[in-house]
Design a protein around this motif. Structure first.
Motif, PDB file in Angstrom:
ATOM      1  N   PHE A 118       0.841  -1.210   0.000  1.00  0.00           N
ATOM      2  CA  PHE A 118       0.000   0.000   0.000  1.00  0.00           C
ATOM      3  C   PHE A 118       0.878   1.264   0.000  1.00  0.00           C
ATOM      4  O   PHE A 118       0.624   2.204  -0.745  1.00  0.00           O
ATOM      5  CB  PHE A 118      -0.938   0.020   1.218  1.00  0.00           C
TER       6      PHE A 118
ATOM      7  N   ASP B 256      10.576   3.192   5.953  1.00  0.00           N
ATOM      8  CA  ASP B 256      10.157   1.883   6.479  1.00  0.00           C
ATOM      9  C   ASP B 256      11.119   1.410   7.562  1.00  0.00           C
ATOM     10  O   ASP B 256      12.338   1.558   7.457  1.00  0.00           O
ATOM     11  CB  ASP B 256      10.065   0.830   5.376  1.00  0.00           C
ATOM     12  N   ALA B 257      10.526   0.809   8.591  1.00  0.00           N
ATOM     13  CA  ALA B 257      11.306   0.356   9.741  1.00  0.00           C
ATOM     14  C   ALA B 257      12.148  -0.871   9.419  1.00  0.00           C
ATOM     15  O   ALA B 257      13.263  -1.032   9.932  1.00  0.00           O
ATOM     16  CB  ALA B 257      10.361   0.035  10.900  1.00  0.00           C
TER      17      ALA B 257
ATOM     18  N   ARG C 171       1.518 -13.893  -4.060  1.00  0.00           N
ATOM     19  CA  ARG C 171       0.143 -13.520  -3.721  1.00  0.00           C
ATOM     20  C   ARG C 171      -0.725 -13.752  -4.948  1.00  0.00           C
ATOM     21  O   ARG C 171      -0.291 -13.533  -6.076  1.00  0.00           O
ATOM     22  CB  ARG C 171       0.036 -12.036  -3.347  1.00  0.00           C
ATOM     23  N   VAL C 172      -1.971 -14.107  -4.696  1.00  0.00           N
ATOM     24  CA  VAL C 172      -2.904 -14.361  -5.789  1.00  0.00           C
ATOM     25  C   VAL C 172      -3.493 -13.044  -6.283  1.00  0.00           C
ATOM     26  O   VAL C 172      -3.841 -12.175  -5.482  1.00  0.00           O
ATOM     27  CB  VAL C 172      -4.062 -15.267  -5.298  1.00  0.00           C
TER      28      VAL C 172
ATOM     29  N   CYS D 218       2.476 -15.377   8.594  1.00  0.00           N
ATOM     30  CA  CYS D 218       2.261 -13.978   8.214  1.00  0.00           C
ATOM     31  C   CYS D 218       1.106 -13.473   9.075  1.00  0.00           C
ATOM     32  O   CYS D 218       0.694 -14.147  10.020  1.00  0.00           O
ATOM     33  CB  CYS D 218       1.928 -13.944   6.721  1.00  0.00           C
TER      34      CYS D 218
ATOM     35  N   HIS E   6      -6.651  -9.738   1.708  1.00  0.00           N
ATOM     36  CA  HIS E   6      -6.895  -9.762   0.255  1.00  0.00           C
ATOM     37  C   HIS E   6      -6.343  -8.515  -0.439  1.00  0.00           C
ATOM     38  O   HIS E   6      -6.613  -8.280  -1.620  1.00  0.00           O
ATOM     39  CB  HIS E   6      -8.400  -9.902  -0.033  1.00  0.00           C
TER      40      HIS E   6
ATOM     41  N   SER F 233       3.044  -7.700   6.039  1.00  0.00           N
ATOM     42  CA  SER F 233       1.996  -8.513   5.406  1.00  0.00           C
ATOM     43  C   SER F 233       2.284  -8.710   3.927  1.00  0.00           C
ATOM     44  O   SER F 233       1.770  -9.633   3.314  1.00  0.00           O
ATOM     45  CB  SER F 233       0.631  -7.848   5.586  1.00  0.00           C
ATOM     46  N   SER F 234       3.081  -7.816   3.348  1.00  0.00           N
ATOM     47  CA  SER F 234       3.425  -7.947   1.926  1.00  0.00           C
ATOM     48  C   SER F 234       4.650  -8.818   1.700  1.00  0.00           C
ATOM     49  O   SER F 234       5.084  -8.968   0.559  1.00  0.00           O
ATOM     50  CB  SER F 234       3.701  -6.560   1.328  1.00  0.00           C
TER      51      SER F 234
ATOM     52  N   LYS G   3      -3.138  -7.515  -4.189  1.00  0.00           N
ATOM     53  CA  LYS G   3      -3.400  -7.280  -5.623  1.00  0.00           C
ATOM     54  C   LYS G   3      -3.831  -5.841  -5.899  1.00  0.00           C
ATOM     55  O   LYS G   3      -3.632  -5.326  -6.981  1.00  0.00           O
ATOM     56  CB  LYS G   3      -4.477  -8.262  -6.123  1.00  0.00           C
TER      57      LYS G   3
ATOM     58  N   VAL H   1       9.179   5.198  12.580  1.00  0.00           N
ATOM     59  CA  VAL H   1       8.502   6.442  12.959  1.00  0.00           C
ATOM     60  C   VAL H   1       7.806   6.210  14.303  1.00  0.00           C
ATOM     61  O   VAL H   1       7.202   5.147  14.528  1.00  0.00           O
ATOM     62  CB  VAL H   1       7.488   6.835  11.860  1.00  0.00           C
TER      63      VAL H   1
HETATM   64  C1  FAD Z   1      -0.498 -15.313   4.358  1.00  0.00           C
HETATM   65  C2  FAD Z   1      -1.088 -14.187   3.572  1.00  0.00           C
HETATM   66  C3  FAD Z   1      -1.627 -14.440   2.332  1.00  0.00           C
HETATM   67  C4  FAD Z   1      -2.195 -13.410   1.584  1.00  0.00           C
HETATM   68  N1  FAD Z   1      -2.654 -13.696   0.342  1.00  0.00           N
HETATM   69  C5  FAD Z   1      -3.078 -12.693  -0.439  1.00  0.00           C
HETATM   70  C6  FAD Z   1      -3.384 -12.953  -1.787  1.00  0.00           C
HETATM   71  O1  FAD Z   1      -3.236 -14.084  -2.273  1.00  0.00           O
HETATM   72  N2  FAD Z   1      -3.802 -11.924  -2.564  1.00  0.00           N
HETATM   73  C7  FAD Z   1      -3.933 -10.654  -2.075  1.00  0.00           C
HETATM   74  O2  FAD Z   1      -4.331  -9.773  -2.835  1.00  0.00           O
HETATM   75  N3  FAD Z   1      -3.630 -10.372  -0.775  1.00  0.00           N
HETATM   76  C8  FAD Z   1      -3.200 -11.351   0.037  1.00  0.00           C
HETATM   77  N4  FAD Z   1      -2.843 -11.096   1.336  1.00  0.00           N
HETATM   78  C9  FAD Z   1      -3.054  -9.760   1.893  1.00  0.00           C
HETATM   79  C10 FAD Z   1      -1.974  -8.769   1.522  1.00  0.00           C
HETATM   80  O3  FAD Z   1      -0.705  -9.394   1.509  1.00  0.00           O
HETATM   81  C11 FAD Z   1      -2.022  -7.576   2.480  1.00  0.00           C
HETATM   82  O4  FAD Z   1      -3.340  -7.052   2.497  1.00  0.00           O
HETATM   83  C12 FAD Z   1      -1.071  -6.479   2.056  1.00  0.00           C
HETATM   84  O5  FAD Z   1       0.203  -6.993   1.819  1.00  0.00           O
HETATM   85  C13 FAD Z   1      -1.009  -5.394   3.126  1.00  0.00           C
HETATM   86  O6  FAD Z   1      -0.018  -4.461   2.737  1.00  0.00           O
HETATM   87  P1  FAD Z   1       0.282  -3.178   3.607  1.00  0.00           P
HETATM   88  O7  FAD Z   1       1.185  -2.343   2.788  1.00  0.00           O
HETATM   89  O8  FAD Z   1      -0.973  -2.570   4.123  1.00  0.00           O
HETATM   90  O9  FAD Z   1       1.037  -3.716   4.924  1.00  0.00           O
HETATM   91  P2  FAD Z   1       2.528  -4.273   5.105  1.00  0.00           P
HETATM   92  O10 FAD Z   1       2.961  -5.046   3.950  1.00  0.00           O
HETATM   93  O11 FAD Z   1       2.584  -4.945   6.429  1.00  0.00           O
HETATM   94  O12 FAD Z   1       3.425  -2.974   5.145  1.00  0.00           O
HETATM   95  C14 FAD Z   1       3.515  -2.151   6.272  1.00  0.00           C
HETATM   96  C15 FAD Z   1       4.935  -1.619   6.353  1.00  0.00           C
HETATM   97  O13 FAD Z   1       4.997  -0.616   7.370  1.00  0.00           O
HETATM   98  C16 FAD Z   1       6.263  -0.693   7.987  1.00  0.00           C
HETATM   99  N5  FAD Z   1       6.140  -0.057   9.290  1.00  0.00           N
HETATM  100  C17 FAD Z   1       5.330  -0.442  10.292  1.00  0.00           C
HETATM  101  N6  FAD Z   1       5.451   0.399  11.341  1.00  0.00           N
HETATM  102  C18 FAD Z   1       6.363   1.339  10.981  1.00  0.00           C
HETATM  103  C19 FAD Z   1       6.900   2.480  11.627  1.00  0.00           C
HETATM  104  N7  FAD Z   1       6.544   2.822  12.872  1.00  0.00           N
HETATM  105  N8  FAD Z   1       7.808   3.217  10.971  1.00  0.00           N
HETATM  106  C20 FAD Z   1       8.196   2.885   9.700  1.00  0.00           C
HETATM  107  N9  FAD Z   1       7.712   1.809   9.059  1.00  0.00           N
HETATM  108  C21 FAD Z   1       6.796   1.057   9.677  1.00  0.00           C
HETATM  109  C22 FAD Z   1       6.539  -2.191   8.035  1.00  0.00           C
HETATM  110  O14 FAD Z   1       7.917  -2.482   8.158  1.00  0.00           O
HETATM  111  C23 FAD Z   1       5.958  -2.681   6.726  1.00  0.00           C
HETATM  112  O15 FAD Z   1       6.939  -2.779   5.708  1.00  0.00           O
HETATM  113  C24 FAD Z   1      -2.255 -12.101   2.106  1.00  0.00           C
HETATM  114  C25 FAD Z   1      -1.708 -11.838   3.363  1.00  0.00           C
HETATM  115  C26 FAD Z   1      -1.113 -12.860   4.088  1.00  0.00           C
HETATM  116  C27 FAD Z   1      -0.511 -12.548   5.417  1.00  0.00           C
END
Ligand code: FAD
Length: 375
Positions: free
Chosen positions: A13, A32-33, A48-49, A305, A335, A42-43, A338, A169
């Protein structure tokens, strides 16, 4: 240096938000931390599908369709990080979710096939249909190489002028934003895209609106010389009636299987990422019925995860109610991956002031009960 916007979190995201914001000409700092696509995020992880089917939630089918185009455009500039496998939906006799998916795919003019049970058995003999009576195949959908894709987005964002800073942060305590080290982050606006860390950063606001659950993923080995579980012969398959899904053997890593039901509460910083005996047992029991040839296949690799769930699975992308200059983008709810490109686009438009608010993403629609509706 003063930036127009600081994006905190370089998961899918945050990375796409920074990239899309950079296209608007804004100066952007991405922080990013633990690093883009790290193993706690989570990414993180291999794959990922990406699929269009979303039952009655056409908003996410449309978003997936648009995101698919934007991912492809990105991969033309980087390396191909999408693997076309097809996605197979396993449906029961009476199956409102798959019936709604079928109707949406028709409306969106997407390519799909409806397979009856005989056709399913003939085309995919590796799978035992069990209670499955029919299926939908999305032939053009497949797998995004997750960690590497996030890193590719960040690399492209940097080429567009985004600056990347490694560091954590501190939870916001007023208008000034600071790193844990105490240094001030000088920016006009802040986007917190911190996935499962959002409740820690905003405990009062989000402590009860986003709940983080432990999710286990298991890769089992396919028999020697057997290509029937490989990409090409076998699609991604989803059985949401049993809350299980699986990926074919991509890049030789094994047949990936995961239980999609929400696990126990999980801490993304300190949680131990070792799969449970119960989790392994549940997967084995499922394999016995669904892919009997893999019933005794050895475990090659495991991952723990986490999902960062909103009450019903809708994303949370909104302005902070107390801080005008702070936005929150999260609630991927298992989800979200993607949709990274469209989430980034939405964030960039809302910040530029020319976006149309999607009610389902707003804070005011978020509840405190766990009532999952979006998968
Ligand atoms: C097992 C599993 C299977 C999945 N399968 C699918 C799938 O098949 N298809 C699909 O579309 N989605 C899938 N998902 C969901 C998808 O992966 C997540 O919804 C998505 O990756 C979330 O991304 P994000 O950027 O919100 O969070 P994250 O990827 O967690 O990113 C957050 C980032 O913030 C950073 N951060 C946190 N706190 C701080 C701070 N204080 N200072 C600086 N940095 C910080 C972290 O280091 C991290 O890099 C799956 C998830 C899991 C766990």
């Amino acid at each position: 240096m003063f930036y127009d916007i600081a994006v905190i979190g370089a998961g899918v995201f945050g990375a796409w938000s920074a990239y899309q914001l950079s296209l608007t000409g804004a100066s952007v700092l991405l922080i990013d931390a633990y690093g883009p696509g790290n193993s706690r995020a989570s990414s993180g992880g291999e794959s990922r599908v990406i699929r269009l089917g979303y039952g009655p939630d056409e908003i996410y089918s449309r978003s997936a369709q648009r995101s698919f185009t934007l991912w492809q455009q990105l991969f033309e500039k980087t390396e191909p990080l999408f693997q076309k496998t097809g996605v197979l939906w396993l449906a029961r006799d009476h199956d409102p979710y798959c019936e709604a998916t079928l109707a949406t795919l028709q409306r969106l003019n997407a390519s799909f096939e409806r397979l009856d049970e005989d056709e399913l058995r003939r085309r995919f003999p590796q799978l035992d249909p069990g209670p499955t009576r029919w299926a939908i195949l999305e032939p053009d959908s497949g797998v995004l190489m997750a960690r590497r894709a996030v890193q590719a987005v960040v690399a492209q964002a940097k080429l567009n002028g985004v600056e990347y800073l490694a560091g954590a942060v501190a939870p916001p305590q007023g208008k000034a934003m600071r790193m844990l080290s105490g240094a001030e982050i000088k920016a006009g606006r802040f986007v917190f895209a911190c996935g499962p860390w959002l409740p820690k950063l905003f405990p009062e606001l989000l402590g009860e609106l986003i709940y983080v659950t432990r999710q286990e993923v298991i890769f089992v080995g396919v028999p020697p010389g057997d290509e029937s579980f490989n990409r090409g012969a076998m699609p991604v398959w989803i059985d949401f009636n049993d809350l299980v899904y699986g990926l074919p053997n991509v890049d030789g890593r094994g047949f990936k299987i995961a239980i999609d039901a929400h696990g126990a509460e999980f801490d993304p910083d300190r949680g131990e990422r070792v799969v449970s005996v119960e989790g392994l047992k549940a997967v084995r029991e499922y394999l016995v019925h669904r892919a009997p040839r893999l019933a005794n296949a050895p475990v090659l690799e495991t991952r723990v995860c986490q999902y960062e769930n909103t009450s019903n699975g809708d994303f949370l992308i909104d302005r902070h109610p107390q801080f005008e200059n702070v936005w929150i983008a999260g609630g991927g709810s298992g989800h979200g991956f993607k949709h990274g490109p469209v989430v980034g686009e939405y964030v960039a438009r809302m910040i530029a002031g020319d976006g149309v608010e999607e009610r389902r993403f707003t804070l005011k629609t978020k509840e405190r009960v766990q009532e999952r509706k979006v998968y």
